[in-house]
Design a protein around this motif. Structure first.
Motif, short mmCIF file in Angstrom:
data_model
loop_
_atom_site.label_atom_id
_atom_site.label_comp_id
_atom_site.label_asym_id
_atom_site.label_seq_id
_atom_site.Cartn_x
_atom_site.Cartn_y
_atom_site.Cartn_z
N ALA A 194 0.82 -1.21 0.00
CA ALA A 194 0.00 0.00 0.00
C ALA A 194 0.85 1.26 0.00
O ALA A 194 1.91 1.32 0.63
CB ALA A 194 -0.92 0.00 1.22
N SER A 195 0.36 2.28 -0.71
CA SER A 195 0.96 3.62 -0.68
C SER A 195 -0.05 4.55 0.00
O SER A 195 -1.22 4.61 -0.42
CB SER A 195 1.26 4.12 -2.09
N VAL A 196 0.42 5.25 1.01
CA VAL A 196 -0.47 6.08 1.84
C VAL A 196 0.00 7.52 1.82
O VAL A 196 1.19 7.81 1.99
CB VAL A 196 -0.52 5.56 3.29
N LEU A 197 -0.94 8.43 1.63
CA LEU A 197 -0.69 9.87 1.71
C LEU A 197 -1.43 10.43 2.93
O LEU A 197 -2.63 10.19 3.08
CB LEU A 197 -1.17 10.57 0.44
N ILE A 198 -0.71 11.14 3.80
CA ILE A 198 -1.33 11.77 4.97
C ILE A 198 -1.28 13.27 4.78
O ILE A 198 -0.21 13.85 4.55
CB ILE A 198 -0.61 11.39 6.29
N VAL A 199 -2.45 13.92 4.85
CA VAL A 199 -2.55 15.36 4.65
C VAL A 199 -3.13 15.98 5.92
O VAL A 199 -4.30 15.80 6.25
CB VAL A 199 -3.43 15.70 3.44
N ASP A 200 -2.28 16.72 6.64
CA ASP A 200 -2.68 17.34 7.91
C ASP A 200 -1.72 18.49 8.18
O ASP A 200 -0.52 18.39 7.87
CB ASP A 200 -2.63 16.31 9.04
N LEU A 239 -2.23 18.68 -2.65
CA LEU A 239 -2.76 17.31 -2.62
C LEU A 239 -2.93 16.73 -4.02
O LEU A 239 -2.44 15.63 -4.32
CB LEU A 239 -4.10 17.33 -1.86
N LEU A 240 -3.61 17.44 -4.89
CA LEU A 240 -3.90 16.91 -6.23
C LEU A 240 -2.62 16.75 -7.05
O LEU A 240 -2.50 15.81 -7.86
CB LEU A 240 -4.89 17.82 -6.96
N HIS A 241 -1.67 17.65 -6.85
CA HIS A 241 -0.38 17.53 -7.54
C HIS A 241 0.33 16.24 -7.13
O HIS A 241 0.88 15.51 -7.98
CB HIS A 241 0.50 18.74 -7.24
N ILE A 295 -10.75 14.93 -4.51
CA ILE A 295 -10.10 13.62 -4.69
C ILE A 295 -11.04 12.66 -5.43
O ILE A 295 -10.67 12.02 -6.42
CB ILE A 295 -9.69 13.02 -3.34
N LYS A 296 -12.27 12.56 -4.93
CA LYS A 296 -13.22 11.60 -5.51
C LYS A 296 -13.62 11.99 -6.93
O LYS A 296 -13.97 11.13 -7.74
CB LYS A 296 -14.45 11.48 -4.61
N GLY A 297 -13.59 13.30 -7.22
CA GLY A 297 -13.94 13.74 -8.56
C GLY A 297 -12.92 13.32 -9.60
O GLY A 297 -13.26 12.97 -10.73
N GLN A 298 -11.63 13.34 -9.22
CA GLN A 298 -10.57 13.02 -10.18
C GLN A 298 -10.01 11.60 -10.01
O GLN A 298 -9.52 11.02 -10.98
CB GLN A 298 -9.43 14.03 -10.05
N TYR A 299 -10.07 11.08 -8.79
CA TYR A 299 -9.49 9.75 -8.51
C TYR A 299 -10.49 8.92 -7.68
O TYR A 299 -10.28 8.67 -6.49
CB TYR A 299 -8.17 9.90 -7.74
N PRO A 300 -11.60 8.51 -8.28
CA PRO A 300 -12.65 7.81 -7.51
C PRO A 300 -12.19 6.48 -6.90
O PRO A 300 -12.82 5.99 -5.96
CB PRO A 300 -13.76 7.59 -8.54
N HIS A 301 -11.12 5.89 -7.42
CA HIS A 301 -10.65 4.60 -6.91
C HIS A 301 -9.85 4.75 -5.62
O HIS A 301 -9.64 3.76 -4.90
CB HIS A 301 -9.77 3.91 -7.96
#
Length: 454
Positions: free
Chosen positions: A4-10, A39-41, A74-80
């Motif tokens: 798994a690859s995980v991104l944490i945004v805080d 985030l999107l970048h 996120i869900k708009g561009q990367y729904p998976h």
């Protein structure tokens, strides 16, 4: 999770560091980011499986709930991509909304590391196995627990389904008679401790001398009447759930003792110097609004944070108009069985009378009115004349069921005092009968008698 690859945004650097250290040996890749604008970048340049996303940032986006904004992006561009929301205790309502908008789950901070790892692992494995976003599994409801189909009650039930299986301490807020006790029982039944003990304590009714002995227990000889060791309520609830009702009414000295137990996770019985470890899930309830509770001259803020990982607001009955008839029929069936009656239903005029009343005493007042109607009715159906409202509450309503008169706190207290005196005189001092007539418990009536020096 090794793949798994995980991104944490805080925007909390300490949190990012802690989560990165926790996840680094467990997953293939961990990326941390403080600025959600990036985030999107990051997502465009990396194969990310799961995003841990905070609900609130100090950013230029003035939505009041930035987490929902970025979730939509996120869900708009990367729904998976699976998104797990990070929320503080005061923003759980927003987190529940995020589930409806595509989030896989949410976690409340501060969290237990093991719980975070289990949440992420479950989301990753299920999404890879099915190729579809994970939908959070909710515990099965017992529909007999709470009666209500209004939108506000559905939202309450949804929130309860989410928080019940966690170990979060929950503060239940609401007016008298709204059913906070039932909410606490339902939370226990839906929790992972459902098969363990459920212990309720009305701490608002405990005197200072009884507070410690009831909650923490005592040893033989600790005081004059201590003829044997006695287990306290905390110890009795070990491995289960402890419900502290009317917690807003305890004194500052009692609050300090309670805070010490919650911090140290152990109790010291009276007459002993040996601490006893306790493992409880804490539920608390009060009719005091949170804003008033936050006044440190009345309640310790550090204790509020201990008992209020998640807050549940129980709506008054006047905001649940469509549930009134549903509840009335529920109580009709219950009291038909209890008093061996065969009343078939409520006449239209009786239903209109219920709908037009604003129920200052909430569900408890409706229950009182329906019980009395079932007892007194001599017909096959409940008529409008059979329905009488609590003498304590009815003065607060005008003929349309709306409280429009500007009544001062002093006059309301005087009305309550007179109603109590009248009931006690009518039943020749029989407290049980007077309490039942007033729609109160014996303990609640005694407290009011002491308050008004009756």
């Amino acid at each position: 999770m090794k793949k798994a690859s995980v991104l944490i945004v805080d925007d909390d650097q300490d949190l990012l560091t802690a989560v990165r250290i926790l996840l680094k040996p467990k997953v293939k890749q961990v990326i941390v980011e403080r600025n959600p604008e990036n985030l999107l970048h990051i997502l465009s340049r990396n194969e990310i499986d799961i995003v841990l996303l905070d609900m609130n940032f100090k950013s230029a986006i003035n939505t009041g709930n930035e987490g929902l904004f970025w979730l939509g992006k996120i869900k708009g561009q990367y729904p998976h991509i699976q998104v797990v929301m990070i929320t503080a205790y005061g923003a759980v309502d927003l987190a529940v909304r995020s589930l409806k908008q595509g989030a896989s789950d949410f976690i409340v901070k501060p969290w237990q590391n093991e719980h975070l790892l289990q949440t992420l692992e479950g989301i990753f494995e299920e999404s890879k196995a099915s190729g579809k976003p994970k939908v959070a599994n909710l515990p099965t409801r017992d529909e007999s627990e709470l009666v209500g189909r209004s939108a506000i009650m559905e939202d309450l039930q949804y929130k309860m389904d989410k928080v019940a299986p966690t170990e979060a301490n929950i503060l239940i807020l609401g007016e008298n008679g709204t059913g906070k006790d039932l909410i606490a029982q339902a939370l226990h039944k839906r929790s992972l401790r459902a098969k363990k003990s459920y212990v309720k304590v009305d701490v608002g009714a405990l005197t200072e001398t009884l507070f410690e002995s009831e909650l923490f227990g005592y040893k033989k000889g600790a005081f004059t009447d201590a003829r044997e060791d006695r287990q306290g309520r905390f110890e009795a609830a070990h491995s289960g759930t402890l419900f502290l009702d009317e917690i807003g009414n305890i004194h500052l000295q009692q609050q300090a003792k309670l805070l010490s137990v919650l911090q140290n996770r152990q109790v010291v019985p009276l007459g002993s110097y040996q601490g006893i470890p306790i493992d409880i899930r804490l539920l608390s309830a009060t009719n005091v609004p949170l804003k008033a509770l936050a006044d440190e001259s009345r309640f310790r803020k550090d204790l509020i944070y201990r008992i209020n990982t998640v807050e549940i607001q129980v709506p008054p009955l006047r905001e649940r108009g469509e549930d009134i008839v549903l509840l009335a029929n529920h109580f009709l069936r219950f009291y038909n069985q209890k008093y061996h009656k065969h009343i078939e239903g409520l006449e239209r005029e009786a239903l209109n009378k219920l709908r037009s009343y604003h129920f200052p005493g909430n569900v408890r007042e409706l229950q009182y009115s329906m019980e009395r109607a079932v007892i007194m009715s001599e017909q096959q159906s409940i008529r409008d004349v059979d329905i009488l409202f609590s003498p304590i509450e009815k003065e607060a309503a005008n003929d349309t069921g709306l409280a429009t008169a500007a009544v001062t706190n002093q006059s309301l207290e005087e009305m309550e005092r007179k109603a109590i005196q009248s009931a006690i005189e009518r039943f020749n001092g029989n407290i049980s009968k007077a309490a039942r007539e007033l729609g109160l418990t014996r303990a609640a009536l005694y407290r009011r008698m002491e308050k008004y020096d009756i």
